[in-house]
Design a protein around this motif. Structure first.
Motif, short mmCIF file in Angstrom:
data_model
loop_
_atom_site.label_atom_id
_atom_site.label_comp_id
_atom_site.label_asym_id
_atom_site.label_seq_id
_atom_site.Cartn_x
_atom_site.Cartn_y
_atom_site.Cartn_z
N LEU A 119 0.83 -1.21 0.00
CA LEU A 119 0.00 0.00 0.00
C LEU A 119 0.86 1.26 0.00
O LEU A 119 0.53 2.25 -0.67
N GLU A 120 1.97 1.22 0.73
CA GLU A 120 2.89 2.37 0.75
C GLU A 120 3.45 2.63 -0.65
O GLU A 120 3.50 3.77 -1.12
N ALA A 121 3.88 1.55 -1.30
CA ALA A 121 4.46 1.70 -2.64
C ALA A 121 3.41 2.22 -3.62
O ALA A 121 3.69 3.08 -4.47
N ALA A 122 2.19 1.70 -3.51
CA ALA A 122 1.13 2.08 -4.44
C ALA A 122 0.74 3.55 -4.26
O ALA A 122 0.34 4.22 -5.22
N LYS A 123 0.85 4.01 -3.01
CA LYS A 123 0.47 5.40 -2.71
C LYS A 123 1.28 6.39 -3.55
O LYS A 123 0.77 7.39 -4.02
#
Ligand code: NIG
Ligand code: FE
Length: 411
Positions: free
Chosen positions: A235-239
């Motif tokens: 989720l962090e990377a996708a953000k």
């Protein structure tokens, strides 16, 4: 092109522009008009009201809906409708006593579908998928979210997302695409989970974002699949690429996935067959839509999402199919609505709200879909002659749809 639907026995789900979802007690009400009309121009709802006030005469086409109910089309906010082949052998294996988990541990399940997909050309995958899309449109779905997740390699995930993009382009129904590379760990990464997470984060997400192939990012946050830590990394990377989370949580185990999703501003949390008081508390005051998938519970014989408890806690709820080859080989939203009433004790009003407006919210489109509202897209179901709208979930398994209108055109 103008279209008048007149003499409607009851027109359901009429809403003002600013109602983008309904929660708790509000879900008990389904605003409607009796003896009504809807006037459509091109792909848009221009007007509606009671027949007494209907002033439209010179229209291109008139549909007489005497005895019929009219409502917005279903907004199915969670599907895996793009897949290759089927898994009916696993269905028989489960009848003979194996569990979904045991089948997955033997290399069946998601990995089985990934193997089939890898050996299917993009054209064949498209053809197999659109046959299903055509079927669900006939069943009244006017908007679909579609996930990748049976690729599990960069090339195959992109193949799935390209097929979704092509469906988006070639079909009149509204489509939202979700990247679900984190659906299962491929066999090659069984002992190198970080290796697969890195592949998702450093290779798949940047490529997918560059080609604008996804609107949302999903993770199967579950024991034996992706842990809270794994989920958070993704989720962090996708953000960084502005991919909003929309995640699979609490299908078999509740261990904090809901709070994590809320923390990352997920648009929805889906499944929730196992739900703890902490999960309910995490959802309170958030913008995250809980989504129940009762056909999955039906097919796998697992508990139903406690929808009653969710609504009674003042929260909203959406209903979707989860159409996929393993846990829900059905894209029939009419069955979903019935099953939510029968098994989850939703009232017909609650179930219809959950399958239309709240479904649209769970895919970020409720400003244009999910209700009969002036200015929204003309996506409309006209039922057969039925005694009341309660009859729709009551007569489960019966097809009571007479016509489906998408973007103002009959399909
Ligand atoms: O939503 N739970 C994860 N994914 C799918 C099932 C996947 C499969 O069995 O192919 C679901 O139920
Ligand atoms: Fe799913």
């Amino acid at each position: 092109m103008s279209l008048l639907i007149k003499n409607i026995k009851e027109l359901l789900q009429i809403r003002a522009h600013d109602v983008l979802k309904v929660s708790g007690q509000e879900m008990k009400t389904l605003p409607s008009l009796k003896n009504a009309y809807v006037f459509i121009e091109h792909d848009t709802i221009v007007d509606f009201g009671i027949m007494e006030n209907c002033k439209y005469e010179n229209v291109d086409k008139v549909i007489d809906a005497t005895g019929k109910i009219v409502l917005p089309t279903w907004c199915d906010s969670h599907t895996h409708i793009v897949y290759a082949g089927n898994r009916e052998q696993e269905f028989v294996d489960r009848i003979n006593g194996l569990s979904y988990e045991e089948i997955a541990n033997r290399g069946g399940g998601i990995l089985n579908s990934a193997k089939t997909l890898k050996n299917t050309t993009e054209e064949d995958l498209y053809q197999q998928s659109i046959a299903r899309v055509k079927k669900v449109m006939q069943l009244g779905s006017g908007a679909l979210e579609i996930k990748s997740g049976y690729g599990l390699t960069t090339a195959s995930e992109i193949k799935m997302l390209r097929v979704i993009k092509r469906i988006k382009k070639e079909f009149p129904i509204k489509i939202k695409a979700t990247f679900l590379g984190a659906h299962a760990f491929p066999k090659e990464f069984k002992d190198n989970k970080q290796g697969y997470l890195d592949l998702i984060i450093k290779d798949m997400i940047p490529k997918i974002a560059k080609d604008n192939l996804a609107d949302y990012v999903d993770v199967f946050c579950e024991k034996g699949y992706f842990s809270l830590e794994d989920t958070e990394q993704i989720l962090e990377a996708a953000k960084e690429y502005h991919l909003t989370p929309k995640i699979h949580v609490n299908q078999f185990n509740a261990f904090g996935g809901v709070a994590l999703a809320v923390k990352h501003k997920a648009i929805s949390v889906d499944h929730l067959e196992q739900l703890s008081p902490d999960d309910i508390n995490a959802l309170k005051g958030s913008d995250t839509m809980p989504v129940a998938l009762p056909s999955c519970s039906y097919f796998l014989s697992i508990p139903y999402t406690p929808g009653r408890q969710i609504i009674d806690a003042g929260l909203p709820l959406a209903l979707a199919t989860d159409y996929n080859p393993g846990s829900t080989p059905s894209g029939n939203m009419n069955f979903v609505v019935s099953t939510a009433c029968i098994k989850m004790k939703l009232t017909p009003e609650e179930a219809i709200n959950a399958a239309t407006l709240n479904g649209a919210y769970a895919m970020g489109i409720s400003n244009q879909y999910g209700s009969i509202t002036k200015g929204k897209k003309a996506n409309i179901i006209i039922t057969k002659n039925v005694p009341s709208y309660n009859y729709l979930p009551y007569a489960f398994g019966e097809n009571n749809i007479d016509q489906v209108i998408i973007n103002g055109a009959q399909i």
